[in-house]
Design a protein around this motif. Structure first.
Motif, PDB file in Angstrom:
ATOM      1  N   THR A 230      31.288  22.779  31.470  1.00  0.00           N
ATOM      2  CA  THR A 230      30.221  23.485  30.772  1.00  0.00           C
ATOM      3  C   THR A 230      28.889  22.884  31.197  1.00  0.00           C
ATOM      4  N   ALA A 231      27.876  23.731  31.278  1.00  0.00           N
ATOM      5  CA  ALA A 231      26.513  23.301  31.558  1.00  0.00           C
ATOM      6  C   ALA A 231      25.670  23.683  30.349  1.00  0.00           C
ATOM      7  N   GLY A 232      25.078  22.697  29.714  1.00  0.00           N
ATOM      8  CA  GLY A 232      24.270  22.933  28.528  1.00  0.00           C
ATOM      9  C   GLY A 232      23.382  21.742  28.269  1.00  0.00           C
ATOM     10  N   MET A 240      19.070  21.123  31.283  1.00  0.00           N
ATOM     11  CA  MET A 240      20.498  21.444  31.290  1.00  0.00           C
ATOM     12  C   MET A 240      21.307  20.307  31.922  1.00  0.00           C
ATOM     13  N   ASP A 241      22.343  19.887  31.216  1.00  0.00           N
ATOM     14  CA  ASP A 241      23.233  18.824  31.645  1.00  0.00           C
ATOM     15  C   ASP A 241      24.580  19.413  32.064  1.00  0.00           C
ATOM     16  N   MET A 242      25.506  18.558  32.495  1.00  0.00           N
ATOM     17  CA  MET A 242      26.832  19.011  32.937  1.00  0.00           C
ATOM     18  C   MET A 242      27.907  18.139  32.312  1.00  0.00           C
ATOM     19  N   GLY A 284      40.239  22.511  28.668  1.00  0.00           N
ATOM     20  CA  GLY A 284      39.282  23.471  28.125  1.00  0.00           C
ATOM     21  C   GLY A 284      38.217  22.736  27.338  1.00  0.00           C
ATOM     22  N   ILE A 285      36.988  23.278  27.326  1.00  0.00           N
ATOM     23  CA  ILE A 285      35.861  22.588  26.687  1.00  0.00           C
ATOM     24  C   ILE A 285      35.113  23.545  25.776  1.00  0.00           C
ATOM     25  N   ALA A 286      34.742  23.024  24.593  1.00  0.00           N
ATOM     26  CA  ALA A 286      33.807  23.713  23.701  1.00  0.00           C
ATOM     27  C   ALA A 286      32.742  22.711  23.281  1.00  0.00           C
ATOM     28  N   ALA A 287      31.486  23.159  23.223  1.00  0.00           N
ATOM     29  CA  ALA A 287      30.370  22.283  22.870  1.00  0.00           C
ATOM     30  C   ALA A 287      29.522  22.959  21.810  1.00  0.00           C
TER      31      ALA A 287
END
Length: 527
Positions: A230-232, A240-242, A284-287
């Protein structure tokens, strides 16, 4: 450089120095499948809405891209088939989906073995494009005014035989989207002499090309098997970070964007220092700021354990993560894949969805509803999502625009299914749709939206492209408000501009256009 854009096909009014329109809260049409009273919160409406999208694979796969590809105001669905044809389903605004025969032939690419989707208007022409990561050649499908798609894949976008995830973001704040392509090396032990085994961080240039920044970055684990990305804006500093979710206990990687310098652009690896490195079979990723304390938490899936990293920074700044999955009640057996934060019941507390693909988890997905004390309650049959099918890909979408978040799931070696949220007594809600103009990117990716209700509680949402497992979520941001019928909305655009909208009405999507000097109807877009 100058890029062409068609006029926006909506009528908007200037409000507080910007253009704002409220999309009406649409009541379900006559052909919407209806929920059965207080029965399950989610119901399978796949056949009823006209979706038939097989998924056949010989490795972990499944990609879902949500976007308004024809700009009619309704979210459409792009679904990868791996060995089967890809499908693009256009939302008819009446509760159904249909394929366009011309487009269907252009995007099908049977046997392309694609595993993930990142949707974004990469060329700022006003039309959402589709980037596919594949177990073969990657593909960029350029949207031609919503009427057709063409293959337009730059050489650097291809990452033969080992791409697993991708995300669009404007890392250098030039108004043109950059692209991260994550790699999962084909063989173990990894061949560190093969350049295709490394992730790529492709930064746009003024001449319309891209350069790969990855070789110049100082990364603690430069060679890892990435399955999710994810990039946010993880540290809430406006850049924007990674965050890379790495398989095989390689340890996850968090790169914070420090701005210009370092011979190009500076990223600092804070994986170990922040606690974000925590090794697992990350898939899987959620932020999100799930506990509403003003910082970004992370939830990622693995094998027979699922990890919640709670950020104790208490606001903007370098994150300080500590594990909290056991205390929160969101650990689970089984092989976890797609993960999603969403407010399923609109009570103002973000809930969690976890896709499970066996073996010890019995292939039963999990829906966790957040309690007021910050713990989560696992839902049983009442969720409607505990179908005994393996699930990997997962994305959230409010396809019928009724303010209840729905789910699109990719059931491995079976098919994609759409699960409609039919919660009988949800709380109030508010949605925000963002449109960018120069000097920011047209999709307004990287914009942070904060919604504050009368009790002072703040909810944070961010416009991203690429998350969960091989998915791009609904571009509209959704906020549950509980009992509140109005809320203040604070929009932090990628260039640092802030817009404040007081007392926004619940029960509708508010469309906000970046406060630019560009005319409403224009043929030019100057990033």
């Amino acid at each position: 450089m100058s890029r062409k854009a068609l006029p926006i096909p909506v009528l908007l009014a200037f409000v507080q120095g910007l253009m704002l329109a409220a999309a009406p809260a649409t009541a379900p049409g006559s052909n919407y499948p209806q929920g059965a009273g207080t029965a399950p919160m989610f119901v399978d409406v796949t056949i009823a809405v006209g979706i038939e999208s097989p998924l056949s694979q010989d490795k972990p796969a499944g990609g879902i891209g949500v976007g308004d590809f024809n700009r009619d105001g309704w979210p459409d669905l792009f679904l990868t088939g791996y060995f089967e044809p890809n499908k693009l389903y256009l939302n008819d605004g009446q509760g159904g989906f249909a394929e366009d025969p011309l487009i269907a032939g252009q995007v099908a690419m049977p046997g392309s073995r694609c595993t993930g989707v990142a949707v974004a208007d990469h060329d700022n022409d006003g039309w959402s494009d589709i980037f596919l990561v594949c177990n073969g050649d990657n593909h960029l499908l350029r949207n031609l005014d919503g009427a057709a798609f063409e293959l337009a894949t730059p050489a650097l976008f291809n990452h033969p035989e080992r791409s697993e995830a991708a995300a669009w973001a404007d890392f250098n704040s030039d108004g043109i989207l950059d692209l991260v392509v994550a790699a999962h090396p084909r063989a173990f032990p990894y061949d560190d002499t093969d350049p295709d085994n490394y992730d790529r961080v492709l930064i746009s240039t003024s001449g319309g090309g891209y350069i790969d920044l990855a070789p110049s970055l100082s990364i603690d684990t430069p060679l890892a098997a990435t399955l999710a990305l994810t990039a946010g804006d993880i540290d809430l500093d406006g850049r924007m970070d990674m965050y890379f979710g790495n398989d095989r206990h390689d340890g996850n990687t968090l790169l914070l964007n420090r701005g210009p310098g370092c011979g190009g652009w500076c990223f600092e690896d804070v994986s170990a220092a922040s606690g974000a490195r925590r090794p697992a079979y990350s898939m899987g990723i959620a932020a999100s700021d799930h506990d509403r304390d003003g910082d970004i938490d992370l939830y990622y899936s693995s094998m027979d354990e699922q990890i919640l990293l709670v950020n104790n920074a208490g606001g903007p700044g370098d994150p300080d993560y500590a594990e909290g999955q056991v205390e929160a009640g969101v650990n689970a057996p089984g092989i976890g894949w797609g993960t999603i934060f969403l407010d399923a019941d609109n009570d103002g507390l973000e809930d969690l969805f976890l896709a499970i693909s066996g073996p010890s988890g019995a292939n039963s997905d999990r829906l966790y509803i957040q309690r007021p004390d910050g713990t989560f309650a696992a839902q049983g049959p009442d969720s409607g999502l505990n179908v005994l099918l393996p699930t990997e890909a997962a994305a959230r979408v409010d396809y019928d625009r009724d303010g209840r978040m729905d789910l699109v799931l990719g059931h491995s070696n079976n098919e994609y299914r759409l699960y409609r949220n039919v919660h009988p007594e949800p709380g109030h809600w508010l949605g925000v749709e963002l449109v960018g103009f120069a000097p920011i990117n047209r999709d307004a990716i990287g914009t942070r939206v904060e919604v504050v209700t009368g009790d002072g509680l703040r909810r944070i949402g961010e416009r991203r492209s690429g998350e969960s497992r091989g998915a791009t979520h609904d571009p509209a941001l959704h906020f549950g408000l509980g009992s509140h019928t109005f809320a203040d909305v604070f929009i932090h655009w990628p260039d640092g501009t802030t817009t404040t909208l007081a007392d926004r009405e619940s029960g509708r999507y508010h469309r906000v256009i970046y406060p630019s000097t560009v005319p409403l109807f224009t043929d030019g877009f100057e990033p």
